[in-house]
Design a protein around this motif. Structure first.
Motif, PDB file in Angstrom:
ATOM      1  N   PHE A 148       4.874   6.211  14.874  1.00 29.55           N
ATOM      2  CA  PHE A 148       4.499   7.198  13.867  1.00 29.55           C
ATOM      3  C   PHE A 148       5.021   6.864  12.466  1.00 29.55           C
ATOM      4  CE2 PHE A 148       4.495   9.530  17.900  1.00 29.55           C
ATOM      5  CZ  PHE A 148       3.277  10.187  17.841  1.00 29.55           C
ATOM      6  N   TRP A 149       5.959   5.936  12.369  1.00 32.50           N
ATOM      7  CA  TRP A 149       6.630   5.755  11.073  1.00 32.50           C
ATOM      8  C   TRP A 149       5.691   5.228   9.998  1.00 32.50           C
ATOM      9  CZ3 TRP A 149       7.098   1.275   8.287  1.00 32.50           C
ATOM     10  CH2 TRP A 149       6.862   0.078   8.952  1.00 32.50           C
ATOM     11  N   VAL A 150       4.731   4.391  10.368  1.00 34.98           N
ATOM     12  CA  VAL A 150       3.831   3.829   9.345  1.00 34.98           C
ATOM     13  C   VAL A 150       2.939   4.924   8.764  1.00 34.98           C
ATOM     14  CG1 VAL A 150       2.109   2.077   8.842  1.00 34.98           C
ATOM     15  CG2 VAL A 150       3.849   1.631  10.560  1.00 34.98           C
ATOM     16  N   SER A 151       2.343   5.741   9.626  1.00 36.72           N
ATOM     17  CA  SER A 151       1.478   6.816   9.136  1.00 36.72           C
ATOM     18  C   SER A 151       2.278   7.835   8.329  1.00 36.72           C
ATOM     19  CB  SER A 151       0.770   7.512  10.301  1.00 36.72           C
ATOM     20  OG  SER A 151       1.695   8.066  11.211  1.00 36.72           O
ATOM     21  N   ALA A 152       3.555   8.006   8.660  1.00 37.83           N
ATOM     22  CA  ALA A 152       4.389   8.973   7.946  1.00 37.83           C
ATOM     23  C   ALA A 152       4.788   8.470   6.555  1.00 37.83           C
ATOM     24  CB  ALA A 152       5.641   9.278   8.759  1.00 37.83           C
ATOM     25  N   TYR A 153       5.083   7.182   6.456  1.00 40.51           N
ATOM     26  CA  TYR A 153       5.620   6.643   5.202  1.00 40.51           C
ATOM     27  C   TYR A 153       4.579   6.001   4.295  1.00 40.51           C
ATOM     28  CZ  TYR A 153      10.466   7.344   6.687  1.00 40.51           C
ATOM     29  OH  TYR A 153      11.658   7.905   7.067  1.00 40.51           O
ATOM     30  N   ASN A 154       3.378   5.706   4.802  1.00 36.19           N
ATOM     31  CA  ASN A 154       2.456   4.914   3.978  1.00 36.19           C
ATOM     32  C   ASN A 154       1.979   5.649   2.724  1.00 36.19           C
ATOM     33  OD1 ASN A 154      -0.549   5.882   4.264  1.00 36.19           O
ATOM     34  ND2 ASN A 154       0.272   6.000   6.336  1.00 36.19           N
ATOM     35  N   SER A 155       1.925   6.996   2.779  1.00 41.20           N
ATOM     36  CA  SER A 155       1.471   7.738   1.600  1.00 41.20           C
ATOM     37  C   SER A 155       2.409   7.558   0.409  1.00 41.20           C
ATOM     38  CB  SER A 155       1.338   9.229   1.927  1.00 41.20           C
ATOM     39  OG  SER A 155       0.312   9.445   2.865  1.00 41.20           O
ATOM     40  N   ALA A 156       3.674   7.237   0.684  1.00 35.54           N
ATOM     41  CA  ALA A 156       4.625   7.014  -0.406  1.00 35.54           C
ATOM     42  C   ALA A 156       4.171   5.859  -1.297  1.00 35.54           C
ATOM     43  CB  ALA A 156       6.016   6.731   0.154  1.00 35.54           C
ATOM     44  N   LEU A 157       3.514   4.859  -0.687  1.00 35.65           N
ATOM     45  CA  LEU A 157       3.049   3.707  -1.474  1.00 35.65           C
ATOM     46  C   LEU A 157       1.986   4.112  -2.482  1.00 35.65           C
ATOM     47  CD1 LEU A 157       2.863   0.957   1.307  1.00 35.65           C
ATOM     48  CD2 LEU A 157       4.634   1.291  -0.429  1.00 35.65           C
ATOM     49  N   LEU A 158       1.109   5.040  -2.087  1.00 35.75           N
ATOM     50  CA  LEU A 158       0.099   5.538  -3.029  1.00 35.75           C
ATOM     51  C   LEU A 158       0.776   6.189  -4.228  1.00 35.75           C
ATOM     52  CD1 LEU A 158      -2.808   6.346  -3.854  1.00 35.75           C
ATOM     53  CD2 LEU A 158      -2.509   8.400  -2.450  1.00 35.75           C
ATOM     54  N   ASN A 159       1.757   7.042  -3.962  1.00 40.81           N
ATOM     55  CA  ASN A 159       2.453   7.732  -5.051  1.00 40.81           C
ATOM     56  C   ASN A 159       3.234   6.766  -5.936  1.00 40.81           C
ATOM     57  OD1 ASN A 159       1.607  10.348  -4.290  1.00 40.81           O
ATOM     58  ND2 ASN A 159       3.165  10.411  -2.689  1.00 40.81           N
ATOM     59  N   ILE A 160       3.843   5.751  -5.323  1.00 45.24           N
ATOM     60  CA  ILE A 160       4.594   4.760  -6.102  1.00 45.24           C
ATOM     61  C   ILE A 160       3.664   4.004  -7.046  1.00 45.24           C
ATOM     62  CG2 ILE A 160       5.874   2.585  -5.926  1.00 45.24           C
ATOM     63  CD1 ILE A 160       7.105   3.707  -3.319  1.00 45.24           C
ATOM     64  N   CYS A 161       2.509   3.609  -6.541  1.00 47.77           N
ATOM     65  CA  CYS A 161       1.547   2.887  -7.379  1.00 47.77           C
ATOM     66  C   CYS A 161       1.019   3.759  -8.519  1.00 47.77           C
ATOM     67  CB  CYS A 161       0.382   2.378  -6.535  1.00 47.77           C
ATOM     68  SG  CYS A 161       0.803   0.997  -5.448  1.00 47.77           S
ATOM     69  N   MET A 162       0.814   5.052  -8.244  1.00 49.77           N
ATOM     70  CA  MET A 162       0.351   5.952  -9.298  1.00 49.77           C
ATOM     71  C   MET A 162       1.441   6.183 -10.349  1.00 49.77           C
ATOM     72  SD  MET A 162      -1.872   8.674  -7.005  1.00 49.77           S
ATOM     73  CE  MET A 162      -2.507   9.594  -8.403  1.00 49.77           C
ATOM     74  N   ILE A 163       2.688   6.279  -9.902  1.00 46.60           N
ATOM     75  CA  ILE A 163       3.802   6.416 -10.849  1.00 46.60           C
ATOM     76  C   ILE A 163       3.890   5.177 -11.744  1.00 46.60           C
ATOM     77  CG2 ILE A 163       6.327   6.500 -11.038  1.00 46.60           C
ATOM     78  CD1 ILE A 163       6.292   8.203  -8.446  1.00 46.60           C
ATOM     79  N   ALA A 164       3.760   3.996 -11.119  1.00 38.02           N
ATOM     80  CA  ALA A 164       3.813   2.747 -11.883  1.00 38.02           C
ATOM     81  C   ALA A 164       2.695   2.678 -12.910  1.00 38.02           C
ATOM     82  CB  ALA A 164       3.740   1.552 -10.932  1.00 38.02           C
ATOM     83  N   SER A 165       1.503   3.128 -12.522  1.00 36.37           N
ATOM     84  CA  SER A 165       0.371   3.095 -13.465  1.00 36.37           C
ATOM     85  C   SER A 165       0.592   4.071 -14.616  1.00 36.37           C
ATOM     86  CB  SER A 165      -0.934   3.410 -12.731  1.00 36.37           C
ATOM     87  OG  SER A 165      -0.919   4.724 -12.208  1.00 36.37           O
TER      88      SER A 165
END
Length: 480
Positions: A148-165
């Protein structure tokens, strides 16, 4: 196993939401509340709706039971993947060609100039649909192996990329910020996909996909008895899956579809209404995700396998534990959210171009959403019973009634309470969803779950303590 899976899901979702909070604060600080923030939120609304529907249950609730019962898991999974990728690619190209029509559909209340500005942003964000399906497909496959850890944590990558942009675009023209932020969404989707590769390889799913591709090639390339037998099994599995999938989409997405409709209705209200709904709904989604979605995601594979193995008592025991845990947690969040509505919005968003008037309106909208937290969260537990028994059609009919009721309430209440009425209507639809789900679950089973004196005692005591503590806090600190 349930406790471990819940902890993994909840901590992963919390991590994602923390980054999501920084993203929203950064967005509010740079874009504020106005036409440019409305353009982005409208463009991001549909792919975000799709992500929530797929990622928070609809796909898993139809795919997992079919995957568990399939005798040819490789060919079944590859067929489903190919079909969805092709359909979503075609859909995205159609949106590209008819961007003006689609933009008007998403925000019919926008004027012509705003629609012209929003068109390319809508097109860019629509390509995230393809990426989010691939993410959801991989995550669901991994849940079969209790990963379950990948499905739980993967959304953080979307937010990180949006913060960077946003960081890269902070000194740019406002419309350019919206463009760069939209491309950040696509980068986040690609990062989410890549995160799945190692666990898929480690758990042997790439070998499963390879076997599935070979079997598809065998069916296409020969006319032997073996190939015909494989083809018949593949058709049977796909037919069973799609029979469950379409009702499951509606059955799992009442809150998301209602939010999507509310966004369209809010475009007819004063400028900034869409943004008020977005910011308030984002906070509302935090406890719903950390508790209700996390525990239902962990619970469903266990309930589905128990039902398949005729272990109904075991399934009901797990549901009872989940129900009471959610009841206590969500009630605490509801009381705290409503009592501290102004202070929460002030703390999170009031800075830069987000003003005090924006805080007060967003706080009222947030309070209206919080009324529906308990019914929406608890309804997820009982809907799992229907999905595990492959009664997606019944779940869909319940959701359809709830959704229609909510839309009617939105059309009425927005006339009197503006954007606040839209949020209240969503909560009322959640109450209907809960009542109908419990009714279908069965009165006797429901009574067995709620007939727990210790649970009611803990609930009442903790609720009274929370109200007293918060009243004391608000006496010394409050936002006017």
């Amino acid at each position: 196993m349930l406790r471990k899976a819940f902890f993994t899901n909840s901590t992963g979702i919390m991590c994602s939401r923390v980054f999501g909070f920084f993203r929203d604060v950064y967005t509010a600080n740079i874009l504020g509340v106005g036409i440019y923030s409305d353009i982005f939120f409208v463009a991001f609304k549909f792919p975000n709706l799709f992500r929530r529907i797929f990622g928070e249950g609809a796909f898993a609730q139809s795919f997992l039971p079919s995957f568990i019962s399939s005798n040819k898991k490789g060919i079944f999974s590859v067929n489903v993947f190919i079909i969805f990728v092709l359909i979503l690619s075609l859909f995205s190209f159609l949106v590209w060609g008819g961007s003006e029509w689609v933009t008007k559909l998403l925000a019919y209340g926008f004027d012509e100039n705003t629609i012209t500005l929003a068109q390319p942003i809508v097109v860019i964000n629509f390509w995230y649909l393809e990426l989010v399906f691939i993410v959801t497909f991989f995550s669901t496959i991994l849940q079969y192996k209790n990963n379950f850890w990948v499905s739980a944590y993967n959304s953080a990558l979307l937010n990180i990329c949006m913060i960077a942009s946003l960081y890269l675009a902070k000194d740019s023209d406002m419309m350019e910020v919206v463009y760069i932020l939209s491309y950040g969404v696509l980068c986040g989707g690609i990062a989410q996909i890549l995160l799945h590769f190692y666990p898929l390889y480690k758990l042997g799913f790439f070998k499963l996909f390879y076997v599935g591709i070979k079997q598809i090639c065998l069916i296409r390339g020969s006319d032997t008895f073996k190939s015909k037998s494989l083809a018949n099994l593949a058709k049977k599995d796909l037919k069973s899956f799609f029979k469950q999938f379409l009702p499951s989409v509606l059955g799992s997405s009442t809150a998301q579809i209602a939010s999507f409709i509310d966004t369209a209705l809010a475009s007819f209200l004063v400028s900034g209404s869409i943004s008020y709904l977005y910011y308030a709904n984002r906070i509302f989604q935090l406890p719903l995700s950390i508790f209700a979605i996390a525990i239902s995601t962990a619970l469903f594979p266990m309930v589905a396998k128990a039902i398949k193995n005729s272990q109904e008592k075991q399934a009901l025991t797990s549901m009872k534990k989940s129900f009471w845990f959610l009841f206590v947690m969500l009630l605490g969040c509801t009381i705290g959210g409503i009592m501290l509505k102004n202070e929460i919005i002030w703390l999170l968003f009031e800075k830069g171009k987000f003003l005090r008037t924006d805080t007060l309106i967003s706080a009222d909208v947030f309070a209206m959403y919080m009324i529906g937290l308990l019914p929406f969260g608890l309804a997820r537990v009982f809907s799992l019973w229907l999905y595990a028994h492959k009664k997606q059609g019944k779940a869909a009919s319940i959701s359809a009634i709830s959704l229609c009721f909510g839309v009617v309430c939105s059309l009425i209440l927005m006339q009197f309470f503006q954007v606040r009425g839209l949020a209240l209507a969503g909560s009322l639809s959640g109450i209907i969803l809960f009542v109908l789900s419990v009714r279908e679950f069965g009165a006797k089973r429901f009574w067995d779950i709620i007939a727990y004196k210790r649970g009611w005692f803990i609930l009442i005591v903790l609720g009274m303590i929370e109200v007293i503590v918060l009243k004391i806090f608000l006496h010394f600190f409050h936002i006017n």
